[in-house]
Write an enzyme that holds these catalytic residues in place. Structure first.
Site, PDB file in Angstrom:
ATOM      1  CG  ASP A  58     -27.925 -28.184  -8.464  1.00 24.42           C
ATOM      2  OD1 ASP A  58     -27.208 -28.286  -9.479  1.00 24.42           O
ATOM      3  OD2 ASP A  58     -27.622 -28.705  -7.376  1.00 24.42           O
ATOM      4  CD  GLU A  76     -25.278 -30.788  -4.918  1.00 28.80           C
ATOM      5  OE1 GLU A  76     -26.423 -31.256  -5.091  1.00 28.80           O
ATOM      6  OE2 GLU A  76     -24.319 -31.092  -5.678  1.00 28.80           O
TER       7      GLU A  76
HETATM    8 ZN    ZN Z   1     -25.519 -29.816  -8.920  1.00 28.69          ZN
END
Ligand code: ZN
Length: 350
Positions: free
Chosen positions: A230, A207
């Site tokens: 997140d 990511e």
């Molecule tokens: Zn992150």
């Protein structure tokens, strides 16, 4: 908070190394930890760990938490055995000085120190400027022959700092971005009874270098809606104006209206807000003109998947002293737990 979370798992997860593209220690740990509660567990070509729990409805929810962390990659070993490196993912070089690291080699981990010239041999002008990454080095304290036999160009290093609980329910550690999202998703799978909708729990890779794992994972699944779990930078610190805080620690789960990669569709955003309100879950709307999460990749997959980034406010993000609030973690867990157990917004309305 209806469910009690086991924060010892968060501690364990933050200690594991998982620089982007080198997430195997995290993935292997999760594979063993989660296997008992899964209908299917698979690993795709990019290394995403995908855990499926089959539901009774015809709808499927993709929950995505990235396993990787920002770190360093060795790009040169000098004639005396000092390592030079580049950063993997966004790291402010000012946070690297005088830090400890753990270099991941083919024969195990080596501790190292990011050294700097002492104040005695620098001028005031030297000390006033930031030192670029290419002038930094890792000192392994070993003879050059030993370094060359154990370390290769291409090896990665993680920042090193023990997990700390401190203050008023706060946690500080390396890689809270995004082991905290991984932790919440793992805890959800542990505590979820028979799910209403099918859950695709994706522990994604890479990511931090461009939402790469989530891109292929979303393509391989047929999801109706996606939530990413997140962190987001919280700028609620001295010297910053309140309108620039983005989010604040202890004020609840961040529910994204907009970030640099996504604009949450109104029906999904409203559904999440009403879920928070009806379950008395503290939340804050996140408007972040910079930064993005895996939702940025997932929502553009196939013909489009309605997606929202849920965010844990995190101070000092992308450093080894990231700080977050356990209350916000519980709020995100509660929101996701309720979201997956209730009716989804109608397909046409998402
Ligand atoms: Zn992150």
């Amino acid at each position: 908070m209806k469910q009690k979370l086991d924060f010892s798992l968060l501690k364990t997860l933050t200690q594991l190394p998982g620089v982007s593209g080198r997430e195997q220690a995290v993935r292997t740990y999760l594979q063993h930890h989660l296997a008992v509660n899964a209908d299917e567990v698979k690993i795709d070509a990019l290394g995403n760990l995908i855990v499926t729990r089959k539901g009774t409805s015809k709808r499927a929810i993709l929950l995505c938490a990235h396993m990787d962390e920002v770190g360093l990659m060795v790009n040169h070993i000098d004639e005396r055995g000092f390592l030079r490196f580049i950063t993997v993912g966004g790291i402010d070089p000012r946070t690297l000085l005088a830090q400890r690291v753990r270099v991941q080699t083919k024969t195990g981990e080596l501790p190292g120190i990011i050294g700097t010239k002492p104040a005695h041999i620098t001028t005031e002008a030297d000390r006033a400027k930031a030192i670029p990454v290419k002038e930094l080095f890792i000192d392994l304290g070993l003879p050059v022959e030993q370094v060359r036999s154990q370390v290769s160009v291409g090896d990665v290093a993680v920042l090193d700092r023990p997990y700390l609980e401190f203050g008023n329910g706060l946690v500080s550690a390396k890689s809270l971005d995004n082991r905290v999202g991984v932790f919440i998703l793992a805890e959800l799978l542990r505590t979820l009874k028979k799910p209403k909708h099918t859950i695709y729990a994706v522990f994604s890779t890479q990511e931090e270098v461009g939402l790469r794992g989530a891109t292929t994972a979303a393509y391989g699944l047929n999801a109706d809606v996606c939530l990413t779990l997140d962190t987001t930078g919280a700028a609620d610190i001295p010297g910053v104006l309140p309108q620039d805080y983005i989010v604040q620690l202890g004020h609840g789960v961040g529910v994204t209206a907009l970030d640099a990669r996504t604009i949450t569709p109104t029906p999904l955003l409203e559904h999440l807000i009403s879920c928070c309100k009806s379950h008395h879950i503290p939340f804050q709307i996140r408007v972040a003109p910079r930064g993005g999460t895996d939702a940025g990749a997932v929502h553009l997959s196939k013909t489009g998947i309605p997606s929202c980034s849920l965010s844990i406010p995190t101070r000092n993000i992308h450093s080894n002293v990231e700080v977050l609030s356990k209350d916000d973690v519980c709020a995100m867990f509660d929101l996701v737990h309720n979201f997956v157990n209730e009716s989804l917004p109608g397909e046409e309305k998402i």
